[in-house]
Write a protein that holds these residues in place. Structure first.
Motif, PDB file in Angstrom:
ATOM      1  N   TYR A   1       0.910  -1.342   0.031  1.00  0.00           N
ATOM      2  CA  TYR A   1      -0.163  -0.234  -0.067  1.00  0.00           C
ATOM      3  C   TYR A   1       0.776   1.303   0.098  1.00  0.00           C
ATOM      4  N   LEU A   2       1.983   1.267   0.467  1.00  0.00           N
ATOM      5  CA  LEU A   2       3.101   2.224   0.364  1.00  0.00           C
ATOM      6  C   LEU A   2       4.201   1.498  -0.273  1.00  0.00           C
ATOM      7  N   PRO A   3       4.485   1.784  -1.365  1.00  0.00           N
ATOM      8  CA  PRO A   3       4.022   3.006  -2.245  1.00  0.00           C
ATOM      9  C   PRO A   3       3.127   2.635  -3.633  1.00  0.00           C
ATOM     10  N   SER A   4       2.098   2.022  -3.002  1.00  0.00           N
ATOM     11  CA  SER A   4       0.957   1.714  -3.895  1.00  0.00           C
ATOM     12  C   SER A   4       1.251   0.860  -5.125  1.00  0.00           C
ATOM     13  N   ILE A   5       1.837  -0.487  -4.845  1.00  0.00           N
ATOM     14  CA  ILE A   5       2.419  -1.499  -5.892  1.00  0.00           C
ATOM     15  C   ILE A   5       1.666  -2.705  -5.564  1.00  0.00           C
ATOM     16  N   LYS A   6       1.325  -3.277  -6.619  1.00  0.00           N
ATOM     17  CA  LYS A   6       0.699  -4.824  -6.572  1.00  0.00           C
ATOM     18  C   LYS A   6       1.795  -5.678  -7.638  1.00  0.00           C
ATOM     19  N   VAL A   7       2.189  -6.818  -6.991  1.00  0.00           N
ATOM     20  CA  VAL A   7       2.734  -7.759  -7.795  1.00  0.00           C
ATOM     21  C   VAL A   7       2.073  -9.203  -7.820  1.00  0.00           C
ATOM     22  N   GLU A   8       1.894  -9.678  -8.996  1.00  0.00           N
ATOM     23  CA  GLU A   8       1.039 -10.877  -9.188  1.00  0.00           C
ATOM     24  C   GLU A   8       2.253 -12.066  -9.435  1.00  0.00           C
ATOM     25  N   VAL A   9       2.026 -13.040  -8.965  1.00  0.00           N
ATOM     26  CA  VAL A   9       3.024 -14.176  -8.833  1.00  0.00           C
ATOM     27  C   VAL A   9       2.483 -15.274  -9.785  1.00  0.00           C
ATOM     28  N   TYR A  10       3.046 -15.666 -10.583  1.00  0.00           N
ATOM     29  CA  TYR A  10       2.454 -17.046 -11.639  1.00  0.00           C
ATOM     30  C   TYR A  10       3.648 -18.036 -11.623  1.00  0.00           C
ATOM     31  N   VAL A  11       3.331 -19.083 -11.884  1.00  0.00           N
ATOM     32  CA  VAL A  11       4.145 -20.341 -11.659  1.00  0.00           C
ATOM     33  C   VAL A  11       3.822 -21.308 -13.030  1.00  0.00           C
TER      34      VAL A  11
END
Length: 138
Positions: A75-85
């Protein structure tokens, strides 16, 4: 989220090695990281993962089936990381010009922050992959 990224844990066909990139620039210059990149505005996550994997390694959608495992939201610094396998379905030659690519044996301490990027995130991801190995790497 302001910025969305993906990372892709790519295993060889025998599940003995994982594809890592050795970062050429900061952050994490000189450390191993999972392959991935930025998700474009309006792009769905899975399509972005296949696109980034092919752009960075030459591995195409025909060579691998990816599964969405988890997300990290900062939420700080407003980043989303999606994890794929995924596990490649045949031997493939990898190539990329953004970072150096290496197949690394899976018997590593992926929590070693002197070798791997992400303050332990890679170790966390790999640990969860192996909890569900029969499903994710079939």
């Amino acid at each position: 989220m302001d910025i969305e990224f993906n990372v892709i844990a790519t295993f060889d066909s025998m599940c003995r090695n994982i594809l890592m990139c050795k970062r050429r620039k900061n952050p994490y210059k000189g450390l191993y990281n999972l392959v991935g990149g930025k998700i474009k505005s309006g792009e769905d996550g899975l399509s972005a993962a296949y696109r980034e994997l092919e752009e960075e390694t030459g591995i195409s959608k025909n060579d691998i089936t990816l599964t969405h495992l988890m997300d990290f939201t900062y939420y700080l610094p407003s980043i989303k990381v999606e994890v794929y396998v995924g596990r490649v379905n045949k031997e493939v030659s990898v190539y990329g010009d953004e970072n150096d690519l290496e197949w690394i044996e899976i018997n590593q301490n992926f929590f070693d922050i002197s070798k791997f990027a992400g303050e332990g995130d890679i170790g966390h991801i790999i640990k969860h992959i192996f909890l569900y190995k029969e499903i994710l790497l079939k």
